[in-house]
Design a protein around this motif. Structure first.
Motif, PDB file in Angstrom:
ATOM      1  N   ILE A  34      -0.164  14.446  -1.445  1.00  0.00           N
ATOM      2  CA  ILE A  34       0.453  13.271  -0.827  1.00  0.00           C
ATOM      3  C   ILE A  34       0.955  12.314  -1.906  1.00  0.00           C
ATOM      4  CG2 ILE A  34      -0.056  11.173   0.506  1.00  0.00           C
ATOM      5  CD1 ILE A  34      -1.747  13.003   2.372  1.00  0.00           C
ATOM      6  N   GLY A  35       0.187  12.140  -2.973  1.00  0.00           N
ATOM      7  CA  GLY A  35       0.644  11.302  -4.083  1.00  0.00           C
ATOM      8  C   GLY A  35       1.957  11.806  -4.654  1.00  0.00           C
ATOM      9  N   GLY A  36       2.106  13.120  -4.755  1.00  0.00           N
ATOM     10  CA  GLY A  36       3.349  13.702  -5.238  1.00  0.00           C
ATOM     11  C   GLY A  36       4.516  13.436  -4.307  1.00  0.00           C
ATOM     12  N   ILE A  37       4.272  13.498  -3.019  1.00  0.00           N
ATOM     13  CA  ILE A  37       5.330  13.216  -2.043  1.00  0.00           C
ATOM     14  C   ILE A  37       5.791  11.766  -2.201  1.00  0.00           C
ATOM     15  CG2 ILE A  37       5.894  13.016   0.414  1.00  0.00           C
ATOM     16  CD1 ILE A  37       3.673  15.177   0.900  1.00  0.00           C
ATOM     17  N   VAL A  38       4.839  10.856  -2.309  1.00  0.00           N
ATOM     18  CA  VAL A  38       5.172   9.434  -2.447  1.00  0.00           C
ATOM     19  C   VAL A  38       5.999   9.211  -3.718  1.00  0.00           C
ATOM     20  CG1 VAL A  38       4.215   7.113  -2.792  1.00  0.00           C
ATOM     21  CG2 VAL A  38       3.162   8.670  -1.111  1.00  0.00           C
ATOM     22  N   ARG A  39       5.560   9.790  -4.834  1.00  0.00           N
ATOM     23  CA  ARG A  39       6.295   9.630  -6.105  1.00  0.00           C
ATOM     24  C   ARG A  39       7.692  10.224  -6.016  1.00  0.00           C
ATOM     25  NH1 ARG A  39       1.191  10.803  -7.756  1.00  0.00           N
ATOM     26  NH2 ARG A  39       1.666  12.999  -8.127  1.00  0.00           N
ATOM     27  N   ILE A  71       6.627   7.659   5.910  1.00  0.00           N
ATOM     28  CA  ILE A  71       5.448   8.251   6.544  1.00  0.00           C
ATOM     29  C   ILE A  71       5.800   9.576   7.217  1.00  0.00           C
ATOM     30  CG2 ILE A  71       3.713   7.923   8.349  1.00  0.00           C
ATOM     31  CD1 ILE A  71       3.643   4.960   7.444  1.00  0.00           C
ATOM     32  N   ARG A  72       6.963   9.654   7.842  1.00  0.00           N
ATOM     33  CA  ARG A  72       7.405  10.926   8.432  1.00  0.00           C
ATOM     34  C   ARG A  72       7.437  12.019   7.362  1.00  0.00           C
ATOM     35  NH1 ARG A  72      13.222  10.736   9.180  1.00  0.00           N
ATOM     36  NH2 ARG A  72      13.032  11.312   7.001  1.00  0.00           N
ATOM     37  N   ASP A  73       7.999  11.714   6.197  1.00  0.00           N
ATOM     38  CA  ASP A  73       8.084  12.695   5.121  1.00  0.00           C
ATOM     39  C   ASP A  73       6.702  13.087   4.601  1.00  0.00           C
ATOM     40  OD1 ASP A  73      10.829  12.605   5.358  1.00  0.00           O
ATOM     41  OD2 ASP A  73      11.139  11.375   3.561  1.00  0.00           O
ATOM     42  N   ILE A  74       5.822  12.110   4.458  1.00  0.00           N
ATOM     43  CA  ILE A  74       4.463  12.402   3.994  1.00  0.00           C
ATOM     44  C   ILE A  74       3.758  13.324   4.976  1.00  0.00           C
ATOM     45  CG2 ILE A  74       2.171  11.424   3.576  1.00  0.00           C
ATOM     46  CD1 ILE A  74       3.701   8.861   2.576  1.00  0.00           C
ATOM     47  N   LYS A  75       3.794  12.973   6.253  1.00  0.00           N
ATOM     48  CA  LYS A  75       3.089  13.763   7.260  1.00  0.00           C
ATOM     49  C   LYS A  75       3.664  15.174   7.373  1.00  0.00           C
ATOM     50  CE  LYS A  75       1.869  11.664  11.132  1.00  0.00           C
ATOM     51  NZ  LYS A  75       1.966  10.822  12.355  1.00  0.00           N
ATOM     52  N   SER A  79       1.439  18.413   6.037  1.00  0.00           N
ATOM     53  CA  SER A  79       0.951  19.397   7.008  1.00  0.00           C
ATOM     54  C   SER A  79       1.545  20.783   6.721  1.00  0.00           C
ATOM     55  CB  SER A  79       1.223  18.962   8.443  1.00  0.00           C
ATOM     56  OG  SER A  79       2.592  18.795   8.674  1.00  0.00           O
ATOM     57  N   ARG A  80       2.809  20.836   6.318  1.00  0.00           N
ATOM     58  CA  ARG A  80       3.417  22.121   5.962  1.00  0.00           C
ATOM     59  C   ARG A  80       2.657  22.750   4.786  1.00  0.00           C
ATOM     60  NH1 ARG A  80       8.149  20.491   4.314  1.00  0.00           N
ATOM     61  NH2 ARG A  80       8.865  20.171   6.434  1.00  0.00           N
ATOM     62  N   TRP A  81       2.362  21.938   3.769  1.00  0.00           N
ATOM     63  CA  TRP A  81       1.641  22.428   2.586  1.00  0.00           C
ATOM     64  C   TRP A  81       0.243  22.942   2.965  1.00  0.00           C
ATOM     65  CZ3 TRP A  81      -2.815  20.347   0.269  1.00  0.00           C
ATOM     66  CH2 TRP A  81      -3.147  20.921  -0.954  1.00  0.00           C
ATOM     67  N   VAL A  82      -0.490  22.173   3.771  1.00  0.00           N
ATOM     68  CA  VAL A  82      -1.841  22.599   4.176  1.00  0.00           C
ATOM     69  C   VAL A  82      -1.761  23.924   4.926  1.00  0.00           C
ATOM     70  CG1 VAL A  82      -3.821  22.080   5.658  1.00  0.00           C
ATOM     71  CG2 VAL A  82      -2.836  20.283   4.212  1.00  0.00           C
ATOM     72  N   ASN A  83      -0.812  24.060   5.825  1.00  0.00           N
ATOM     73  CA  ASN A  83      -0.711  25.277   6.631  1.00  0.00           C
ATOM     74  C   ASN A  83      -0.304  26.496   5.819  1.00  0.00           C
ATOM     75  OD1 ASN A  83      -1.547  24.465   9.279  1.00  0.00           O
ATOM     76  ND2 ASN A  83       0.288  23.209   9.351  1.00  0.00           N
TER      77      ASN A  83
END
Length: 154
Positions: A34-39, A71-75, A79-83
């Motif tokens: 998530i930190g990477g997505i934010v950055r 937030i849409r992009d983070i979520k 979730s795609r990465w976890v799955n």
């Protein structure tokens, strides 16, 4: 004249149906991702925490982003990465929606401590109770019957 912004938010959302699926073996890697997505979106993740059924982020959002898009992009990406992880046996999903509250610069240490101390805090309070109290404290009207998605069987 130049433009300057520092848009800081405390964002909160839960797992689908508030299922306790952010387990210890996943938590740290998820937070790093998530930190990477934010950055990647030119934001700054100041703090992240939560327990098995929800997450809190303290973050600066780029002035070129809306909080809803961030937030849409983070979520979606998280979730795609976890799955895609081989050890995940059932689908990982976030609950629809989120809450985000602006945070003034002097309040950052207090909000950061709150997020760091989630495990201790939730010995006394459920996520649903915490979430309702945030909405009430920020004078946000809500329908208690429609606040969370509930799992239906049959």
């Amino acid at each position: 004249m130049s433009s300057f912004t520092k848009l800081t938010y405390h964002a909160v959302w839960s797992t689908k149906y508030r299922k306790p699926i952010i387990v210890d073996s996943l938590r740290e890697r998820l937070y790093e991702y998530i930190g990477g997505i934010v950055r990647q979106k030119d934001g700054v993740l100041l703090e992240i925490g939560g327990i098995e059924d929800h997450i809190h982020l303290l973050l600066h959002v780029s002035a070129t982003q809306t909080v809803s898009n961030a937030i849409r992009d983070i979520k979606a990406n998280a979730s795609r990465w976890v799955n895609e992880l081989p050890e995940i046996k059932r689908r990982f999903e976030w609950q629809k929606g989120y809450s985000a509250f602006t945070v003034s610069y002097p309040q950052l240490p207090k909000v950061r401590r709150y997020i760091i101390n989630q495990r201790k805090h939730h010995r006394k309070l459920t996520f649903a109770e915490e979430y309702r109290s945030f909405l009430k404290r920020h004078d946000i009207e809500f329908d208690p019957d429609r606040l969370f998605e509930d799992e239906h069987f049959g």
